[in-house]
Design an enzyme around this catalytic site. Structure first.
Site, PDB file in Angstrom:
ATOM      1  N   ASP A  12       0.666  -1.062   0.024  1.00 37.44           N
ATOM      2  CA  ASP A  12       0.118  -0.442  -0.304  1.00 37.44           C
ATOM      3  C   ASP A  12       0.926   1.924   0.174  1.00 37.44           C
ATOM      4  O   ASP A  12       2.067   1.038   0.305  1.00 37.44           O
ATOM      5  CB  ASP A  12      -0.813   0.050   1.034  1.00 37.44           C
ATOM      6  CG  ASP A  12      -1.929   1.338   1.526  1.00 37.44           C
ATOM      7  OD1 ASP A  12      -2.872   1.601   0.296  1.00 37.44           O
ATOM      8  OD2 ASP A  12      -1.793   2.060   1.878  1.00 37.44           O
ATOM      9  N   CYS A  75      -4.517  -1.823  -2.046  1.00 39.82           N
ATOM     10  CA  CYS A  75      -4.784   0.086  -2.450  1.00 39.82           C
ATOM     11  C   CYS A  75      -5.717   0.150  -3.116  1.00 39.82           C
ATOM     12  O   CYS A  75      -5.058  -0.359  -4.198  1.00 39.82           O
ATOM     13  CB  CYS A  75      -2.866   0.894  -2.698  1.00 39.82           C
ATOM     14  SG  CYS A  75      -3.050   2.446  -2.946  1.00 39.82           S
ATOM     15  N   GLU A 154      -2.717   8.507   8.299  1.00 47.65           N
ATOM     16  CA  GLU A 154      -1.240   8.830   8.150  1.00 47.65           C
ATOM     17  C   GLU A 154      -0.295   9.248   9.348  1.00 47.65           C
ATOM     18  O   GLU A 154       0.107   9.109   9.634  1.00 47.65           O
ATOM     19  CB  GLU A 154      -0.779   8.669   6.572  1.00 47.65           C
ATOM     20  CG  GLU A 154      -1.063   8.392   5.283  1.00 47.65           C
ATOM     21  CD  GLU A 154      -0.074   7.302   5.944  1.00 47.65           C
ATOM     22  OE1 GLU A 154       1.001   6.523   6.965  1.00 47.65           O
ATOM     23  OE2 GLU A 154      -0.749   5.973   5.107  1.00 47.65           O
ATOM     24  N   CYS A 186     -10.715   2.965  -0.290  1.00 43.52           N
ATOM     25  CA  CYS A 186      -9.542   3.269  -0.105  1.00 43.52           C
ATOM     26  C   CYS A 186      -8.965   2.262   1.750  1.00 43.52           C
ATOM     27  O   CYS A 186     -10.357   2.755   2.530  1.00 43.52           O
ATOM     28  CB  CYS A 186      -9.140   4.667   0.509  1.00 43.52           C
ATOM     29  SG  CYS A 186      -7.994   5.339   0.872  1.00 43.52           S
TER      30      CYS A 186
HETATM   31  N1  DGL Z   1      -3.867   3.101   1.066  1.00 42.23           N
HETATM   32  C1  DGL Z   1      -4.846   3.783  -0.609  1.00 42.23           C
HETATM   33  C2  DGL Z   1      -6.247   3.405  -1.527  1.00 42.23           C
HETATM   34  O1  DGL Z   1      -6.660   2.419  -1.065  1.00 42.23           O
HETATM   35  C3  DGL Z   1      -3.612   4.912  -0.899  1.00 42.23           C
HETATM   36  C4  DGL Z   1      -4.235   6.393  -0.572  1.00 42.23           C
HETATM   37  C5  DGL Z   1      -3.204   7.523  -1.101  1.00 42.23           C
HETATM   38  O2  DGL Z   1      -2.232   7.046  -0.461  1.00 42.23           O
HETATM   39  O3  DGL Z   1      -4.364   8.332  -1.150  1.00 42.23           O
HETATM   40  O4  DGL Z   1      -6.653   3.759  -2.878  1.00 42.23           O
END
Ligand code: DGL
Length: 272
Positions: A12, A75, A154, A186
């Site tokens: 991710d 991700c 984060e 996400c």
């Molecule tokens: N966790 C990721 C997703 O599912 C990415 C989030 C990101 O880095 O903007 O899209």
């Protein structure tokens, strides 16, 4: 080493994929996980699909040295941008999170009105709408990007009043639509499950692709005869490219256990 004992690689842009890792640990406790969070370059959401594909490829190149039996792109942004490319590149199965999430929503909705929230990259790609409509062409989809959620998570700020405020403001439009389920498109968003549920109300079911992705991992490994065997407790390995203290803290909080974390300094340039 027998293929059954090889690890599942999960990647991710940061801590978001831990929502998938946790579900894999719960559903498949014998499986060893090698996890990579690209915390030095998070968020991926506002980046171009080309850049996200390049980063995903770099992480996969790193993870492949551990000879995983499967790669999970945990991700949504990277799944939307790079899944097909990575699938073509590797000989082991590669699993993304968008189809499992779409499937879970289709089996959950009763009214056929589904909401999707995700990063700018995921929402602009239209990947969820396409996946949902492929399963059921008459489904109604409303989607919206929530770019403020990932930085909050984060920074470890998911249980704070600030998080509640940001969630309230970001979902004020989505709340107006008569949806009966909302896809958390996400992998970072399950960290904000409580405030999201509070804002959307009890009649809207929240769908996290983590459960369904873990089920898909299980199905694919079972079909290939590659599920881990024996009674050994696996020792998972975690890597992150940025602030390792913050990553460890969040991982400990989310997984409920201390992790073995190795910080990685990228030898490649960060284009932006
Ligand atoms: N966790 C990721 C997703 O599912 C990415 C989030 C990101 O880095 O903007 O899209």
């Amino acid at each position: 080493m027998f293929v059954q004992q090889q690890a599942i690689a999960i990647l991710d842009s940061g801590v978001g994929g831990l929502t998938v890792a946790k579900e894999v640990m719960r559903q498949l406790p014998r499986e060893k996980i090698i996890y990579f969070g690209d915390t030095a370059r998070t968020p991926y959401g506002p980046r171009s699909p080309e850049e996200v594909t390049l980063f995903t490829e770099q992480i996969v190149d790193f993870l492949i040295q551990f000879k995983p039996k499967m790669v999970v792109i945990a991700c949504n942004t990277a799944t939307a941008a790079a899944l097909e490319h990575i699938k073509r590149k590797l000989t082991v199965p590669v699993i993304g999170v968008i189809h499992p999430g779409a499937r879970a929503a289709i089996s959950s909705t009763k009214t056929g009105q589904v909401g999707v929230i995700g990063t700018i990259g995921t929402i602009h790609s239209g990947a969820y709408t396409a996946a949902l409509k492929e399963l059921n062409p008459v489904i109604d989809v409303v989607s919206e990007a929530c770019p403020e959620f990932v930085p909050l998570v984060e920074q470890g700020q998911f249980g704070t009043p600030k998080a509640t405020l940001v969630v309230e403001q970001s979902l004020s439009e989505m709340k107006q639509h008569p949806i009966d389920c909302l896809i958390l498109g996400c992998t970072h968003y399950p960290f904000l499950m409580n405030p999201i549920q509070e804002v959307m109300g009890p009649d809207v079911k929240l769908i996290s692709s983590a459960d369904e992705t873990a089920r898909e991992i299980s199905t694919v490994l079972y079909q290939k005869g590659q599920l881990a065997r024996g009674n050994e407790v696996p020792i998972h390995q975690f890597f992150c490219s940025g602030d390792s203290e913050m990553f460890s803290k969040i991982a400990h909080q989310w997984l409920g256990e201390q992790i073995e974390l190795t910080p990685i300094v990228w030898q490649v340039s960060n284009p932006s």
